[in-house]
Design an enzyme around this catalytic site. Structure first.
Site, PDB file in Angstrom:
ATOM      1  N   TYR A 162      43.453  38.194  30.572  1.00  0.00           N
ATOM      2  CA  TYR A 162      43.477  39.474  31.276  1.00  0.00           C
ATOM      3  C   TYR A 162      43.528  39.195  32.767  1.00  0.00           C
ATOM      4  O   TYR A 162      42.774  38.365  33.280  1.00  0.00           O
ATOM      5  CB  TYR A 162      42.216  40.272  30.929  1.00  0.00           C
ATOM      6  CG  TYR A 162      42.109  41.599  31.652  1.00  0.00           C
ATOM      7  CD1 TYR A 162      42.965  42.652  31.337  1.00  0.00           C
ATOM      8  CD2 TYR A 162      41.150  41.805  32.653  1.00  0.00           C
ATOM      9  CE1 TYR A 162      42.864  43.874  31.997  1.00  0.00           C
ATOM     10  CE2 TYR A 162      41.042  43.024  33.309  1.00  0.00           C
ATOM     11  CZ  TYR A 162      41.898  44.052  32.981  1.00  0.00           C
ATOM     12  OH  TYR A 162      41.793  45.255  33.640  1.00  0.00           O
ATOM     13  N   ASP A 202      44.173  32.311  37.859  1.00  0.00           N
ATOM     14  CA  ASP A 202      43.384  33.523  38.042  1.00  0.00           C
ATOM     15  C   ASP A 202      41.925  33.153  37.808  1.00  0.00           C
ATOM     16  O   ASP A 202      41.456  33.070  36.666  1.00  0.00           O
ATOM     17  CB  ASP A 202      43.853  34.606  37.069  1.00  0.00           C
ATOM     18  CG  ASP A 202      43.041  35.886  37.225  1.00  0.00           C
ATOM     19  OD1 ASP A 202      42.143  35.918  38.093  1.00  0.00           O
ATOM     20  OD2 ASP A 202      43.304  36.844  36.481  1.00  0.00           O
ATOM     21  N   LYS A 255      35.049  39.291  41.497  1.00  0.00           N
ATOM     22  CA  LYS A 255      33.697  39.210  40.934  1.00  0.00           C
ATOM     23  C   LYS A 255      32.706  38.508  41.874  1.00  0.00           C
ATOM     24  O   LYS A 255      32.256  39.125  42.817  1.00  0.00           O
ATOM     25  CB  LYS A 255      33.763  38.602  39.535  1.00  0.00           C
ATOM     26  CG  LYS A 255      34.672  39.475  38.631  1.00  0.00           C
ATOM     27  CD  LYS A 255      34.596  39.231  37.148  1.00  0.00           C
ATOM     28  CE  LYS A 255      35.279  40.368  36.402  1.00  0.00           C
ATOM     29  NZ  LYS A 255      36.572  40.071  35.818  1.00  0.00           N
TER      30      LYS A 255
END
Ligand SMILES: *Cc1c(COP(=O)(O)O)cnc(C)c1O
Length: 426
Positions: A144, A239, A267
């Site tokens: 994702y 990523d 994050k």
């Protein structure tokens, strides 16, 4: 344990917010039942609106490396808030944070701050396309990378939880440019590059997959990605929105010793506030506006509160943080596996420093197909039984768990005792 107030609140929220939530996995669709409304967090614990306390392994989906309401991060944010929430103009702290990121992640020569992981990956692929003059993008099934059109193809996280292949609203003309491969499959990668030589702008990968549960890269996989992309002139994007500052100070690229061209972050870099970043090789980053022609902008990019939180977080990262989290996670996951097997359950566990997954009815989980064949129904029962024991896991069989420095030996032991009771009745 009653959760009546949470149930009242979600019923009311559903009238005002689609599904009652602002991000799909939060709705508990993957495990059933009503989502829990939390009122506060402290260290490893969360408290809900009915006054129940839980040991939390979601950690706001990763950012809370030092636990909730960490004093240093909170103080930094409060101090900045008193000086102003944002100016839409440069601040010195942005440079300090950029310098800190460059110090932590050696493959990054220059970095641009954005406001979410989605923005970071979306901008990184536009940059890769602008830099190479190519259109095709390669991603891996179950990974994702946020919800931009190009990346919402065979994605993980909520898309996987809801069991949908893509999303209505993504034009076929855009989805067609995204080619998908199985994670950890070097042969498929080589075959695709042989077929599409010179046409692929970028390969984007979660170097430690964390959005179909935690799946580590098999030996040689990341190395092959590096070799194949370099030979073809495609940009390799790691990523590290989830793995960055979590599996090592320098992310998965430090832990596995493979250097990407571009890295996306999110994050942890925001200390719990909405932040993302993308950075990498100076010659590629030189194409980002206003230095270059690839356009990218944000009203709230580099927001002072978010930067203050991120700096307060990053300044404290040293090897002892990772040694502690690694060892706590190992104790937790070994303990869970041992107790599950002792009670007669077939489980498979994966973990990489502070990220972990427990899968039911599986022996090996190293790609999307494996994950899809695990027993999600059993996970749901496990999830709810753990909840009633005061342990909050991610409400989906396909999401990783996170351990923080606040998860002390006592906290882990309490979790394992709860799991032992749950496994015996599952
Ligand atoms: C969470 C995540 C994203 C998306 O970040 P948002 O801040 O939710 O937009 C992208 N990539 C990975 C690997 C993630 O874990």
């Amino acid at each position: 344990m009653t959760r009546e107030t949470s149930s009242e609140l979600i019923a009311r929220a559903r009238n005002a917010i689609p599904g009652g939530v602002n991000s799909p996995v939060r709705a508990f669709g993957g495990v059933g039942g009503d989502p829990i409304f939390f009122s506060r967090g402290e260290g490893a614990y969360l408290e809900d609106v009915d006054g129940n306390r839980y040991i939390d392994y979601v950690a706001s989906w990763g950012p809370m490396l030092f636990g909730h309401a960490d004093e240093q991060v909170v103080n930094a944010v409060v101090a900045q808030a008193k000086r102003g929430l944002g100016f839409g103009a440069p601040t010195e702290a942005e440079t300090l944070l950029a310098e800190k990121v460059i110090e932590c992640v050696p493959s990054i020569d220059k970095v641009r701050m954005v406001s979410s992981g989605t923005e970071a990956t979306m901008s990184a692929i536009r940059l890769a396309r602008g830099f190479t003059g190519r259109d095709l993008l390669v991603k891996f099934a179950g990974c994702y990378h946020g919800h931009s059109d190009s990346l919402l193809v065979k994605a993980g996280s909520g898309v996987l939880t809801l069991g949908i292949p893509g999303s209505p609203g993504v034009p076929a003309a855009i989805a067609e440019l995204t080619l998908t491969l199985p994670f950890n499959d070097v042969e498929a990668l080589k075959a695709l590059f042989a077929k599409q030589a010179g046409r692929i702008a970028a390969v984007i990968v979660e170097p430690v997959a964390g959005n179909m549960g935690c799946i580590p890269p098999q030996p040689g996989f990341l190395e092959a990605l590096r070799e194949v992309t370099e030979k073809d002139g495609a940009v390799l994007i790691f990523d590290e929105v989830m793995s960055g500052f979590r599996v090592a100070r320098g992310g998965a690229q430090e832990r596995f010793g493979v250097t990407p061209d571009l890295t996306t972050l999110g994050k942890i870099i925001g200390g719990g506030l909405p932040v993302g970043a993308f950075g990498g090789r100076a010659d590629i980053m030189a194409h980002v506006a206003p230095e270059g022609g690839v356009y990218q902008a944000g009203t709230l990019s580099g927001n002072p509160l978010a930067v203050a939180a991120g700096l307060a977080m990053l300044e404290r990262l040293d090897t002892s943080v990772y040694a502690q989290i690694d060892s706590a996670t190992q104790t937790l996951i070994d303990g869970l596996a041992e107790r599950a097997r002792a009670a007669g359950h077939r489980v498979c566990t994966n973990n990489v420093c502070g990220m972990f997954s427990l899968f039911f009815d599986a022996d090996e989980v190293s790609n999307y197909d494996h994950v899809a064949n695990t027993n999600a129904e059993k996970f749901s029962r496990f999830f709810h039984a753990m909840l009633d024991q005061g342990v909050y896991l991610a409400p989906s069989a396909f999401e990783a768990g996170f351990v923080s420095t606040a998860h002390t030996e006592d906290v882990i032991k309490t979790t394992l005792d709860a799991a032992e009771r749950v496994f015996s009745e599952l």
